[in-house]
Scaffold this active site. Structure first.
Site, PDB file in Angstrom:
ATOM      1  N   LYS A 188      -1.252   4.565   2.378  1.00 14.07           N
ATOM      2  CA  LYS A 188      -0.788   4.335   3.737  1.00 14.07           C
ATOM      3  C   LYS A 188      -0.435   2.866   3.897  1.00 14.07           C
ATOM      4  O   LYS A 188      -1.034   2.042   3.212  1.00 14.07           O
ATOM      5  CB  LYS A 188      -1.821   4.750   4.790  1.00 14.07           C
TER       6      LYS A 188
ATOM      7  N   TYR B  11      -4.375   3.963  11.436  1.00 21.71           N
ATOM      8  CA  TYR B  11      -5.551   4.850  11.457  1.00 21.71           C
ATOM      9  C   TYR B  11      -5.771   5.411  12.857  1.00 21.71           C
ATOM     10  O   TYR B  11      -6.207   6.555  13.018  1.00 21.71           O
ATOM     11  CB  TYR B  11      -6.816   4.093  11.028  1.00 21.71           C
TER      12      TYR B  11
HETATM   13  P1  NAD Z   1      -3.757  -6.055  -2.976  1.00 24.62           P
HETATM   14  O1  NAD Z   1      -2.995  -7.238  -2.548  1.00 24.62           O
HETATM   15  O2  NAD Z   1      -5.192  -6.224  -3.282  1.00 24.62           O
HETATM   16  O3  NAD Z   1      -3.068  -5.395  -4.271  1.00 24.62           O
HETATM   17  C1  NAD Z   1      -1.685  -5.231  -4.365  1.00 24.62           C
HETATM   18  C2  NAD Z   1      -1.298  -5.011  -5.818  1.00 24.62           C
HETATM   19  O4  NAD Z   1       0.116  -4.944  -5.890  1.00 24.62           O
HETATM   20  C3  NAD Z   1      -1.733  -6.164  -6.733  1.00 24.62           C
HETATM   21  O5  NAD Z   1      -2.229  -5.633  -7.928  1.00 24.62           O
HETATM   22  C4  NAD Z   1      -0.442  -6.922  -6.992  1.00 24.62           C
HETATM   23  O6  NAD Z   1      -0.427  -7.558  -8.254  1.00 24.62           O
HETATM   24  C5  NAD Z   1       0.578  -5.798  -6.942  1.00 24.62           C
HETATM   25  N1  NAD Z   1       1.924  -6.270  -6.632  1.00 24.62           N
HETATM   26  C6  NAD Z   1       3.047  -5.871  -7.265  1.00 24.62           C
HETATM   27  N2  NAD Z   1       4.120  -6.471  -6.760  1.00 24.62           N
HETATM   28  C7  NAD Z   1       3.684  -7.303  -5.807  1.00 24.62           C
HETATM   29  C8  NAD Z   1       4.343  -8.218  -4.936  1.00 24.62           C
HETATM   30  N3  NAD Z   1       5.679  -8.384  -4.950  1.00 24.62           N
HETATM   31  N4  NAD Z   1       3.583  -8.912  -4.073  1.00 24.62           N
HETATM   32  C9  NAD Z   1       2.264  -8.739  -4.012  1.00 24.62           C
HETATM   33  N5  NAD Z   1       1.571  -7.872  -4.818  1.00 24.62           N
HETATM   34  C10 NAD Z   1       2.291  -7.170  -5.706  1.00 24.62           C
HETATM   35  O7  NAD Z   1      -3.557  -4.937  -1.875  1.00 24.62           O
HETATM   36  P2  NAD Z   1      -4.469  -3.663  -1.606  1.00 24.62           P
HETATM   37  O8  NAD Z   1      -5.464  -3.987  -0.553  1.00 24.62           O
HETATM   38  O9  NAD Z   1      -4.947  -3.089  -2.879  1.00 24.62           O
HETATM   39  O10 NAD Z   1      -3.401  -2.686  -0.891  1.00 24.62           O
HETATM   40  C11 NAD Z   1      -2.449  -1.957  -1.647  1.00 24.62           C
HETATM   41  C12 NAD Z   1      -1.989  -0.751  -0.834  1.00 24.62           C
HETATM   42  O11 NAD Z   1      -3.112   0.084  -0.573  1.00 24.62           O
HETATM   43  C13 NAD Z   1      -1.412  -1.096   0.545  1.00 24.62           C
HETATM   44  O12 NAD Z   1      -0.345  -0.250   0.840  1.00 24.62           O
HETATM   45  C14 NAD Z   1      -2.554  -0.839   1.507  1.00 24.62           C
HETATM   46  O13 NAD Z   1      -2.130  -0.462   2.797  1.00 24.62           O
HETATM   47  C15 NAD Z   1      -3.267   0.306   0.817  1.00 24.62           C
HETATM   48  N6  NAD Z   1      -4.709   0.341   1.136  1.00 24.62           N
HETATM   49  C16 NAD Z   1      -5.236   1.497   1.585  1.00 24.62           C
HETATM   50  C17 NAD Z   1      -6.570   1.563   1.914  1.00 24.62           C
HETATM   51  C18 NAD Z   1      -7.170   2.866   2.376  1.00 24.62           C
HETATM   52  O14 NAD Z   1      -8.304   2.856   2.857  1.00 24.62           O
HETATM   53  N7  NAD Z   1      -6.472   3.979   2.262  1.00 24.62           N
HETATM   54  C19 NAD Z   1      -7.368   0.435   1.788  1.00 24.62           C
HETATM   55  C20 NAD Z   1      -6.803  -0.739   1.299  1.00 24.62           C
HETATM   56  C21 NAD Z   1      -5.466  -0.775   0.962  1.00 24.62           C
END
Ligand code: NAD
Length: 373
Positions: free
Chosen positions: A144, A229
């Site tokens: 999401k 959410y």
């Molecule tokens: P994060 O920043 O921790 O991780 C993002 C990942 O994407 C990293 O590994 C990064 O290296 C990679 N990436 C690739 N191209 C990139 C770019 N151009 N810029 C930045 N990063 C890049 O983020 P996250 O918290 O893991 O979130 C990732 C996704 O998961 C989002 O869409 C977020 O909404 C979703 N999420 C969902 C939940 C849930 O409870 N369902 C919780 C957290 C995150």
């Protein structure tokens, strides 16, 4: 993300909870639930999942949850960071042939170990990687928000249909017994009709350089990230689709939130004339869901954390030995794949939420006018 977690609540054993959690509490499972059915015979053909993007959510929630799943397992990874390959390969016993980067991702098509691609990238990359995964013939779970526009959501749904693969969105809370209780207030109506929903989700965001504050990667701010959410919860607790809304925006830090929204409040109208009221923010912590019915009120606070949910219904405390949300969510999708059934959190669910988010931004752009959804 730390804002979703609680430190005072240890994660409990999924298998133990499967047996005594929902079944033991005598709660009617509203959906085809992995908790309710013995599927041990399916274990020999467990679908393998490949995580795309090894950031915080993959590292701290999804990969550990995949050690608890019964119907799927972590088979592969897709990462742009070379150093992560070795670390993940050793920690999760991933063979070199199942490790991909963003450039060779499409060659995953010929890898039979991987049945499901889980897209866990910044929001604006969801559509591209979901469509590539579908074209590679893989089923998809996409995090999401599903994408950053209604158009992208439609493109993703079409790509999955055209390639005959399933699509699910990473909403984990419909598998929580706490949310199940709130959903049942409308489905079973033990206390009459649902008459009002109030929900808020916000947290104080840190690092000002992160992608969540960049419009081109995030698509929006707090609303896209956590306000979504509240939209989901209002839709699944009312059991109806909102037909109109009015929104208001507030900013205390115009530099940090130059590109995306900081705080938004909005009110949604439902077909029977009832209303829901919401706040989302990147500046303060707030995390609740209140569902009022004709005769009683359900309250969850916190409502949206990974664990440690608390609440009451009709003044009685809710206390479930809740399973790992992500493990149940992924197991449910694995069963959808194995049994050729549709996910309760389909692409259409993500699309419906995105229509609401676009309507919120439209209301803000129009100077807070009431807009139809
Ligand atoms: P994060 O920043 O921790 O991780 C993002 C990942 O994407 C990293 O590994 C990064 O290296 C990679 N990436 C690739 N191209 C990139 C770019 N151009 N810029 C930045 N990063 C890049 O983020 P996250 O918290 O893991 O979130 C990732 C996704 O998961 C989002 O869409 C977020 O909404 C979703 N999420 C969902 C939940 C849930 O409870 N369902 C919780 C957290 C995150």
């Amino acid at each position: 993300m730390t804002h979703f977690g609680t430190n005072d609540h240890s994660r409990r054993n999924f298998i133990k909870n499967s047996a005594i959690g929902i079944a033991g509490m005598g709660i009617a499972a509203p959906f085809t639930s992995v908790l309710a059915v013995d599927k041990t015979s399916l274990q020999t053909k467990k679908p393998g999942i490949a995580l795309v993007g090894l950031g915080s959510y993959s590292t701290n929630q999804l990969a550990p949850a995949l050690l608890e799943t019964k119907h799927c397992y972590l088979a592969g990874i897709v990462t742009g960071t070379k150093e992560k390959e070795k670390v993940w390969a050793e920690k999760y016993n991933i063979p070199a042939k199942n490790i991909y980067n963003y450039d060779n991702f499409e060659s995953i098509a010929s890898n039979d170990d991987i049945a499901i691609i889980y897209v866990v990238l910044p929001n604006s990359m969801h559509a591209e990687f979901t469509i590539k995964a579908a074209k590679a013939g893989k089923h998809v779970i996409c995090e999401k928000p599903m994408a950053v526009s209604v158009k992208e959501c439609n493109d993703m749904i079409k790509a999955c249909k055209d390639n005959n693969v399933k699509l699910s969105i990473g909403y984990r809370l419909q598998f929580s017994p706490y949310h199940e209780k709130m959903i049942n207030l409308n489905k079973e109506r033990p206390f009459g009709k649902v008459t009002y929903v109030s929900s808020q989700f916000g947290f104080k965001i840190g690092d000002p350089t992160q992608w969540r504050l960049k419009k081109d990667l995030a698509g929006g701010g707090a609303l896209m990230d956590v306000g979504i959410y509240c939209v989901q919860a209002a839709r699944y607790t009312y059991g109806q689709e909102p037909v109109a809304l009015t929104a208001q925006e507030f900013k205390t830090d115009r530099k940090k939130f130059k590109e995306v929204d900081e705080t938004i409040t909005w009110q949604m109208e439902f077909p029977d004339g009832s209303v829901s009221n919401h706040t989302t923010s990147y500046s303060f912590g707030t995390n609740h869901l209140i569902v009022s019915t004709e005769k009683a009120r359900g309250i969850l606070m916190p409502a949206y954390s990974y664990d440690g949910l608390k609440g009451s219904l009709n003044n009685e405390i809710l206390d479930f030995d809740a399973p790992n949300q992500q493990a149940v969510q992924m197991d449910n999708f694995a069963l959808n794949v194995l049994e050729n059934t549709e996910s309760i959190i389909s692409g259409e669910e993500g699309l419906k939420d995105m229509k609401v988010l676009e309507a919120v931004y439209k209301s803000l752009a129009s100077g807070n006018k009431r807009v139809n959804i």
